[in-house]
Design an enzyme around this catalytic site. Structure first.
Site, PDB file in Angstrom:
ATOM      1  N   HIS A 266     -49.430 -17.057 -26.601  1.00 37.22           N
ATOM      2  CA  HIS A 266     -49.167 -16.223 -25.916  1.00 37.22           C
ATOM      3  C   HIS A 266     -48.331 -16.231 -24.870  1.00 37.22           C
ATOM      4  O   HIS A 266     -48.070 -15.443 -24.110  1.00 37.22           O
ATOM      5  CB  HIS A 266     -50.503 -15.828 -25.122  1.00 37.22           C
ATOM      6  CG  HIS A 266     -50.810 -14.594 -24.989  1.00 37.22           C
ATOM      7  ND1 HIS A 266     -50.102 -13.471 -24.635  1.00 37.22           N
ATOM      8  CD2 HIS A 266     -51.971 -13.695 -24.697  1.00 37.22           C
ATOM      9  CE1 HIS A 266     -50.337 -12.382 -24.486  1.00 37.22           C
ATOM     10  NE2 HIS A 266     -51.737 -12.318 -24.468  1.00 37.22           N
TER      11      HIS A 266
ATOM     12  N   ASP B 189     -48.800  -5.702 -45.696  1.00 40.50           N
ATOM     13  CA  ASP B 189     -48.753  -5.875 -47.058  1.00 40.50           C
ATOM     14  C   ASP B 189     -47.936  -7.164 -47.558  1.00 40.50           C
ATOM     15  O   ASP B 189     -46.470  -6.774 -47.525  1.00 40.50           O
ATOM     16  CB  ASP B 189     -48.432  -4.488 -48.143  1.00 40.50           C
ATOM     17  CG  ASP B 189     -48.675  -4.764 -49.424  1.00 40.50           C
ATOM     18  OD1 ASP B 189     -48.920  -5.904 -50.009  1.00 40.50           O
ATOM     19  OD2 ASP B 189     -48.365  -3.676 -50.083  1.00 40.50           O
TER      20      ASP B 189
END
Length: 414
Positions: free
Chosen positions: A131, A352
């Site tokens: 982060h 995908d």
């Protein structure tokens, strides 16, 4: 490349994509070696456009990028069926599909990857992002670019790494505060599901003449915040504490013109801050009013981060001063807080890699105290709340969430 980010703690954001076996798309038990090699090659190619992710963190607040460092890629096999894992997910079980435990140690490596092959032919792709340099928008930009490369697509619009030119680094006296927020053995992460019916019931309670169309994120966040306060007040009845909610706000859509920050990579976010000093009450009507008030306060905290606010943060210390006013009373024990991050608007179920869309996306054990991550459920109509709090908070939440239904609002502990 060097970048300072003292306002963001050095911890990992964990997420796992689960993909079901699909023979028509080549995802079977017989081609795991091919899939692994394809992932590695496409990852290498994608990193040329996201080069900071191949770097390491050195020092307290400095990120030093080294393209030669690379990304650790781990391959594993699980002798279980994928559907058995995701139907009744267990937090400890989910950790084995991550390349590391995100709750231990500092995030010195900026990206770590693990691919796990199931006995049924399905796969789990576990990612840990530091982060320190990435928010969830940046994470999704990378995940989609990697997926497109893996599918053989070469078109890529690119990202910008000049966030610091918009938000120059500043010294912040409370930058060491984040260590105080890191989770410990007294905290645990649990998943709660707010289905379509539960969300409708909460919206019904929250709606007033002055508060129209409360969002799913607003009502779920307010519900969790309210019950967090109830537990804190029950333990310290003699104290009159202030309670705060911090909600991560993406600045890319707040700064005008919107396209200015649209493709910026990094932590382009601020925390919306909401406060409440509500006193404990057993009166149901007052409890309903308190819930409605918390929803209003959360909405106001979002709206406060406007183009004008962001501009003042760029040129001055307004946001830093707001944070310091929050940190000081927390350290003194005068304020209790909980924080939220919503992934609900991101198309996480459209990533995908060539094997079709993921059947489930989840996070795992969260590294910060009193942190809640909200994500869309698989059907898209509900919200999964991953809550990292102490046991008492989690037990109350579990009890109250079970009571939510459109026909039994009177049973809720409002």
């Amino acid at each position: 490349m060097e970048a300072r980010s003292p306002l963001i703690p050095s911890f990992y954001v964990p997420l796992i994509f689960f993909f079901q076996a699909d023979e028509s798309r080549g995802l079977t038990t017989s081609n795991h070696v091919q899939i692994s090699e394809q992932l590695k090659q496409s990852l290498s190619n994608t990193l040329t456009s996201f080069y900071p992710l191949a770097g390491r963190i050195h020092g307290e607040n400095i990120i030093v990028d080294s393209c030669d460092s690379g990304v650790e890629f781990i391959e594993a096999r699980a002798h279980v069926q994928l559907m058995n894992v995701i139907q009744e997910p267990d937090m400890e079980d989910l950790k084995q599909y991550m390349p590391l435990d995100p709750t231990t140690g500092e995030a010195r490596r900026l990206l770590v990857v693990q691919i796990t092959f199931f006995a049924c032919g399905g796969v789990a792709l576990g990612l840990c992002f530091s982060h320190k340099i990435t928010d969830f928008t940046s994470i999704m930009a990378f995940a989609n670019a990697w997926a497109a490369t893996c599918r053989g697509e070469t078109e890529f619009s690119g990202v910008s790494f000049n966030l610091e030119s918009y938000f120059p680094a500043r010294d912040f006296p409370g930058s060491d505060f984040w260590g105080f927020l890191l989770s410990d053995e007294n905290y645990m992460t649990k998943r709660f599901v707010f289905d379509k019916e539960k969300l409708a019931a909460l919206k019904q309670v929250a709606t007033t003449s002055s508060l129209k169309d409360p969002t799913r994120v607003e009502v779920v966040s307010a519900f969790i915040w309210k019950h967090f306060m109830e537990v804190a007040k029950s333990k310290n009845q003699e104290e009159n504490k202030t309670f705060a909610a911090l909600h991560a706000v993406n600045l890319r859509a707040r700064k005008l013109p919107p396209e200015l920050l649209q493709n910026v990579f990094g932590n382009c976010l601020m925390s919306g801050l909401a406060f409440s000093d509500a006193s404990a009450t057993c009166d149901q009507d007052k409890g309903v009013q308190e819930f409605q008030d918390l929803v209003r306060k959360l909405r106001s905290s979002f709206k406060r981060i406007s183009d004008d606010y962001v501009t003042e943060a760029q040129t001055g210390d307004r946001y830093l001063n707001d944070l310091y006013k929050l940190f000081s009373p927390i350290l003194k024990g005068e304020l209790e807080y909980c924080s939220f991050s919503s992934w609900c608007r991101f198309p996480v179920y459209e990533v995908d890699y060539g094997w079709g869309n993921p059947i489930w996306l989840c996070t795992t054990a969260l590294p910060l105290k009193n942190l809640t991550v909200l994500a869309n459920s698989r059907c898209g109509e509900g919200i999964e709340a991953w809550v990292n709090m102490n046991k008492d908070n989690l037990e109350m939440l579990e009890t109250e969430i079970k009571l939510i239904s459109t026909n039994s609002l009177k049973d809720l502990d409002f």
